[in-house]
Write a protein that holds these residues in place. Structure first.
Motif, PDB file in Angstrom:
ATOM      1  N   GLU A   3       0.798  -1.376  -0.034  1.00 30.27           N
ATOM      2  CA  GLU A   3      -0.150  -0.108  -0.179  1.00 30.27           C
ATOM      3  C   GLU A   3       0.730   1.371  -0.022  1.00 30.27           C
ATOM      4  OE1 GLU A   3      -2.558  -0.136   3.208  1.00 30.27           O
ATOM      5  OE2 GLU A   3      -3.480  -2.136   2.549  1.00 30.27           O
ATOM      6  N   GLU A   4       0.276   2.015  -0.614  1.00 29.79           N
ATOM      7  CA  GLU A   4       0.983   3.567  -0.595  1.00 29.79           C
ATOM      8  C   GLU A   4      -0.112   4.607  -0.741  1.00 29.79           C
ATOM      9  OE1 GLU A   4       3.996   6.286  -0.839  1.00 29.79           O
ATOM     10  OE2 GLU A   4       4.137   3.972  -0.621  1.00 29.79           O
ATOM     11  N   THR A  20       2.005  10.357  -5.343  1.00 32.36           N
ATOM     12  CA  THR A  20       2.715   9.957  -4.303  1.00 32.36           C
ATOM     13  C   THR A  20       4.072  10.412  -4.162  1.00 32.36           C
ATOM     14  OG1 THR A  20       3.794   7.963  -5.231  1.00 32.36           O
ATOM     15  CG2 THR A  20       1.609   7.595  -4.610  1.00 32.36           C
ATOM     16  N   ARG A  22       7.711   9.543  -2.853  1.00 36.36           N
ATOM     17  CA  ARG A  22       8.893   8.406  -2.913  1.00 36.36           C
ATOM     18  C   ARG A  22       9.601   8.815  -1.607  1.00 36.36           C
ATOM     19  NH1 ARG A  22      10.609   8.412  -9.173  1.00 36.36           N
ATOM     20  NH2 ARG A  22       8.518   8.089 -10.049  1.00 36.36           N
TER      21      ARG A  22
END
Length: 151
Positions: A3-4, A20, A22
């Motif tokens: 999951e992110e 997102t 990183r």
């Protein structure tokens, strides 16, 4: 499921684009002080924004915070395909050329050709499965973000 967390930046029919951040896990590693990756992380080099297209049936809006997920087995198989197959192609072609008794420059050339053709095979496979919904990241859930009260 891996999951992110991310933020929705664009909408498509049946999918969203998620931004997102990183990040590295270097802060929890015992070799952080002596590691080049840890130094790059402290300097902020590794902090980049990534954009991921994720399938979604939920009604979402731009700016929503979501959690996206990818199946673990999919990530492992993809990593093996992308990293291991070209390496095996390089080694197999170089060993085959060496087994034929070719000179060293030709063995090197054969290895590079094996690497190149394996890379082409990976690209071909990726283009064939790119639209397969079973191989796409998905939106798992929407996170509630507290909005400050006006007043």
């Amino acid at each position: 499921m891996i999951e992110e967390q991310g933020r929705v930046v664009a909408l498509e029919p049946g999918a969203v684009w998620v931004e997102t951040l990183r990040k590295s896990t270097c802060s929890s590693c015992s070799a952080n002080a002596a590691c080049g990756q840890g130094l790059m992380d402290r300097l902020g080099v590794g902090r980049q924004r990534g954009y991921v297209r994720a399938l979604s049936d939920s009604p979402l809006s731009v700016g929503d915070t979501v959690v996206i997920g990818v199946r673990e087995d999919l990530l492992v198989r993809s990593s093996l395909l992308v990293y291991l197959l070209p390496l095996l192609g390089l080694l197999a072609a170089a060993l085959a050329a060496d087994g034929l008794g070719l000179s060293e420059p030709l063995v090197i050339l054969a290895g590079l050709l094996g690497l190149f053709f394996s890379w082409l095979l990976v690209r071909w496979r990726a283009s064939r499965v790119a639209e397969n919904p079973a191989l796409q990241p998905v939106v798992l859930r929407t996170l509630l973000v507290s909005v400050p009260a006006a007043g």
